[in-house]
Motif scaffolding. Structure first.
Motif, PDB file in Angstrom:
ATOM      1  N   ASN A 222       0.702  -1.254  -0.190  1.00 37.14           N
ATOM      2  CA  ASN A 222       0.027  -0.036   0.052  1.00 37.14           C
ATOM      3  C   ASN A 222       0.615   1.389   0.032  1.00 37.14           C
ATOM      4  OD1 ASN A 222      -2.331  -1.273  -0.127  1.00 37.14           O
ATOM      5  ND2 ASN A 222      -2.895  -1.078   2.209  1.00 37.14           N
ATOM      6  N   PHE A 223       2.138   1.216   0.661  1.00 35.19           N
ATOM      7  CA  PHE A 223       2.772   2.313   0.752  1.00 35.19           C
ATOM      8  C   PHE A 223       4.023   2.374  -0.208  1.00 35.19           C
ATOM      9  CE2 PHE A 223       0.237   2.120   4.767  1.00 35.19           C
ATOM     10  CZ  PHE A 223      -0.407   3.329   4.451  1.00 35.19           C
ATOM     11  N   ALA A 224       4.026   1.309  -1.446  1.00 34.74           N
ATOM     12  CA  ALA A 224       5.260   0.879  -1.880  1.00 34.74           C
ATOM     13  C   ALA A 224       6.187   2.129  -2.647  1.00 34.74           C
ATOM     14  CB  ALA A 224       4.994  -0.010  -2.877  1.00 34.74           C
ATOM     15  N   GLU A 225       5.333   3.178  -3.300  1.00 35.69           N
ATOM     16  CA  GLU A 225       6.183   4.271  -3.903  1.00 35.69           C
ATOM     17  C   GLU A 225       6.654   3.832  -5.225  1.00 35.69           C
ATOM     18  OE1 GLU A 225       8.504   6.970  -1.435  1.00 35.69           O
ATOM     19  OE2 GLU A 225       6.735   7.189  -0.060  1.00 35.69           O
ATOM     20  N   VAL A 226       5.847   2.743  -5.740  1.00 37.80           N
ATOM     21  CA  VAL A 226       6.374   2.349  -7.085  1.00 37.80           C
ATOM     22  C   VAL A 226       5.142   2.302  -8.453  1.00 37.80           C
ATOM     23  CG1 VAL A 226       8.226   0.703  -6.080  1.00 37.80           C
ATOM     24  CG2 VAL A 226       5.767  -0.079  -6.535  1.00 37.80           C
ATOM     25  N   LYS A 227       5.664   1.946  -9.346  1.00 36.67           N
ATOM     26  CA  LYS A 227       4.684   2.097 -10.310  1.00 36.67           C
ATOM     27  C   LYS A 227       3.385   0.938 -10.128  1.00 36.67           C
ATOM     28  CE  LYS A 227       7.715   1.453 -13.702  1.00 36.67           C
ATOM     29  NZ  LYS A 227       8.270   0.991 -14.794  1.00 36.67           N
ATOM     30  N   LYS A 228       2.186   1.428 -10.557  1.00 43.94           N
ATOM     31  CA  LYS A 228       1.068   0.606 -10.418  1.00 43.94           C
ATOM     32  C   LYS A 228       1.337  -0.752 -11.040  1.00 43.94           C
ATOM     33  CE  LYS A 228      -3.910   0.744 -10.837  1.00 43.94           C
ATOM     34  NZ  LYS A 228      -5.146   1.086 -11.667  1.00 43.94           N
ATOM     35  N   GLU A 229       1.584  -0.776 -12.239  1.00 40.90           N
ATOM     36  CA  GLU A 229       1.921  -1.968 -12.988  1.00 40.90           C
ATOM     37  C   GLU A 229       2.779  -3.031 -12.390  1.00 40.90           C
ATOM     38  OE1 GLU A 229       2.095   1.087 -14.291  1.00 40.90           O
ATOM     39  OE2 GLU A 229       3.633   1.069 -15.853  1.00 40.90           O
TER      40      GLU A 229
END
Lengths: 254, 257
Positions: A222-229
Motif C-alpha cells: 500500500n505504501f510502496a511508492e512504485v509504479k502501479k503495474e
C-alpha cells in the motif's frame, strides 16, 4: 485483486496463534482485501512422517471453499512422495524441517518428474527468524548456495521462495527460475528498495499469516511508492503467470 | 494522535525523505539513537564523538522532529564519558543515552553511566536480545545484553528509566524477566512483525511500559508502516495503543535538564 501465496493453518510450538481456525483466517485475510490464499498445513511440516494425513485434513476442510487454494506439503523422504506429486500443480517443500538436502542424488528422479510435469515448487526458507526461535526449537534457514545449485540443475522448475530475507531474495532472484514472496523481506520502503535490485516480475505477495500481522504485509504494497503495474504484478499477475491454469480456475470458481 | 517513534537511526544528514515518509503515518517526533553500528561494537572516543556529532547536527537541522540520544561506549574512559555526557546532554540538549552491544548491561562499567543518567533524570535505552537463541557473545567484541542483565541494572538504579530495546528480540522470556521492575520499559522494535507478542506484553506488564519503536536505520533498516501496523492492528484497546504510540514517550521525554 490480491493473491496471498503464503498462508499457514494449524499449530506451531511455542507460539499461540489467535487466528487458529480457517474461519478466522479467511476473515482476517478478507479484511485485508486478499481475494485468494494459498494455504498449507503446519502439521505436515512438524509431523514429517504424517504429511499425507495433514494434507488430507486440510484438503477436506477447504475443498468446497472458493477462497483457499490447497498447497500440499510434500516430504521427499517418504516412499510414496513421487507418485503423490503427480496430481498437483504446485507443492511446498520444507527441506530443513524434513531433514534432507534438495541436492541429494536420491531425489534426482523426483525432481526430474517435477520438472517434466511443470509443478511449481514453494520452497520454505524458514518459518521464524532464526534470532527469534525458541532455544528448544532452533531450525536453520535454507542455505542459499544449496538453492543456487538446485535451481541451476533444474532450470525448468519454477521455485517460489517463502520467507526469504531481503539479501537472500536479491541474490537468488537473479536466477531465472527463482521468485520470492515478500513476507520476510523488509527494508526502508521495502518494495521500492527491493526493486532497485530485482524486477517486479520476481516478487509475489505473501503474508505468512498467522505468524506475522497481515496488515504489516499489506502496508508494504500500500505504501510502496512504485509504479502501479509493478504492484499489480506483485499482487496477482506474477502468480497467474507462474501457474497458468490459475486465472481460469478462479473464473470458474466464481 | 501525534505518534512518537522511540527507536530510530540514520546514517546521513539529509533526512527529508525520511521525515516525509514518517509524516505519511502521523509520526511527528522521532528519537534518534545515532549511527551506533558505524564503527562496530567497541567504538573509540573519537568515533563516539563523530556519531554524536551527527545526532546533534540532525537535532538542530530538524529541531521540531528529532529528539537526540547520546551514544556511549561503557568501555571508554570514565573521564571521556563524563565529558561526552556534559557536551551532549547538558550543552547540546540531547534527551537520553543509548547503549549498544559494547558490554553487558550488568557490567559495572554501565553502572557508572546509569548513575549519571539517574542523577540527571534522563532515560537510558539499552539494546537487548534473547541470547539463548542469539548467543551471548556471537562475534568478537559484541556483548549481547539479556533481559536479566537489564534487571540487574534496574535493581541497582531503581529510579532510572530504562528502556530495553527490541520487544520481539527479548520475546516472551524477556517480558517475564522484566515484569516486576517498574522502571524498565520496552520498545516494540526488532525483527519481523510477529503477531501476538504486543498483546502478550500488554497483558503481562501493561501498556504504560511499552513504547513504539521502528528501528529504521535510514536509508535502510526496518520499514516504518510495517512496524507501525504491528501496533495499530494488534488486539489491544485503543487506550493501550495511545499509550504505546505516544503517551508513554511524552511522559518519559518530559524531563527537563
Amino acid at each position: 485483486m490480491i493473491i496471498d501465496v503464503n498462508v499457514n493453518y494449524g499449530f506451531w510450538p511455542f507460539r499461540k496463534f489467535h487466528i487458529d481456525n480457517l474461519a478466522k483466517l479467511k476473515k482476517k485475510l478478507k479484511e485485508n482485501k486478499i481475494d485468494l490464499a494459498f494455504i498449507s498445513h503446519l502439521g505436515g511440516v512438524l509431523n514429517y512422517q504424517e504429511v499425507e494425513k495433514y494434507n488430507n485434513e486440510l484438503f477436506r476442510k477447504i475443498k468446497k471453499n472458493n477462497f483457499f487454494y490447497f498447497v500440499p506439503v510434500i516430504n521427499l523422504n517418504l516412499k510414496n512422495a513421487e507418485e503423490n506429486i503427480e496430481k498437483f500443480k504446485f507443492i511446498k517443500i520444507v527441506p530443513n524441517y524434513h531433514l534432507y538436502s534438495i541436492n541429494d542424488r536420491k531425489f534426482l528422479s523426483i525432481f526430474k518428474k517435477i520438472s517434466d510435469l511443470k509443478i511449481v515448487v514453494f520452497l520454505q526458507m524458514r518459518y521464524e527468524d532464526e534470532r527469534n526461535q525458541n532455544p528448544l526449537f532452533k531450525v536453520k534457514g535454507m542455505d542459499i548456495k544449496e538453492i543456487k545449485k538446485f535451481a541451476l540443475n533444474f532450470p525448468e522448475i519454477k521455485i517460489i521462495l517463502l520467507c526469504s530475507y531481503f539479501r537472500e531474495a536479491v541474490e537468488l532472484c537473479k536466477i531465472d527460475n527463482i521468485f520470492s514472496d515478500i513476507s520476510f523481506i523488509e527494508n526502508y520502503k521495502t518494495i521500492k528498495s527491493l526493486l532497485n535490485y530485482i524486477t517486479a516480475d520476481k516478487i509475489l505477495f505473501g503474508s505468512h499469516t498467522p505468524f506475522l500481522y497481515t496488515e504489516s504485509q499489506i502496508a508494504k504494497i500500500n505504501f510502496a511508492e512504485v509504479k502501479k503495474e509493478d504492484i499489480e504484478k506483485i499482487k496477482y499477475k506474477n502468480i497467474f503467470s507462474l501457474i497458468n491454469e490459475l486465472e481460469n480456475l478462479i473464473k470458474k470458481r466464481r | 494522535m501525534e505518534i512518537i517513534d522511540f527507536h530510530a537511526h540514520t546514517t546521513t544528514v539529509n533526512c527529508e525523505d525520511l521525515i516525509e515518509y514518517y509524516n505519511k503515518f502521523g509520526i511527528r517526533k522521532v528519537c534518534l539513537l545515532g549511527d551506533v553500528l558505524k564503527y562496530g561494537y567497541n567504538p573509540d572516543e573519537e568515533q563516539i564523538k563523530e556519531i554524536n556529532n551527527l545526532t546533534i547536527q540532525l537535532t538542530k537541522k530538524y529541531s521540531n522532529f528529532f529528539i537526540g540520544f547520546c551514544h556511549l561506549n561503557p568501555r571508554n574512559t570514565k573521564k571521556f564519558i563524563e565529558n561526552e555526557i556534559e557536551r551532549c546532554i547538558l550543552k547540546e540538549k540531547l534527551k537520553g543515552v543509548k547503549l549498544e552491544a559494547s558490554i553487558f548491561a550488568s557490567d559495572k562499567s554501565v553502572f557508572f553511566i546509569a548513575d549519571i543518567c539517574q542523577n540527571l533524570n534522563i532515560p537510558l535505552l539499552q539494546h537487548a536480545w534473547n541470547t539463548f537463541t542469539l548467543g551471548r557473545n556471537p562475534v568478537p567484541d559484541c556483548f549481547q545484553t539479556d533481559p536479566e542483565d537489564v534487571v540487574i541494572l534496574s535493581k541497582n538504579f531503581p529510579k532510572l528509566k530504562i528502556i530495553i530495546a527490541h520487544l520481539r528480540g527479548i520475546d516472551i522470556r524477556g517480558i517475564i524477566e522484566i515484569k516486576n521492575y517498574e522502571n524498565i520499559y520496552v520498545d516494540t522494535s526488532g525483527a519481523q512483525p510477529v503477531s501476538g507478542i504486543i498483546e502478550y506484553a500488554v497483558k503481562k506488564i501493561g501498556s504504560e511500559r511499552i513504547l513504539f519503536g521502528s528501528d529504521v536505520y535510514f536509508p535502510n533498516g526496518r520499514d516504518i508502516p510495517v512496524q507501525l501496523m504491528a501496533v495499530m492492528k494488534s488486539r489491544i484497546k485503543i487506550e493501550d495503543k495511545e499509550s504505546i504510540l505516544f503517551k508513554n514517550a511524552e511522559r518519559i521525554l518530559k524531563n527537563d535538564n
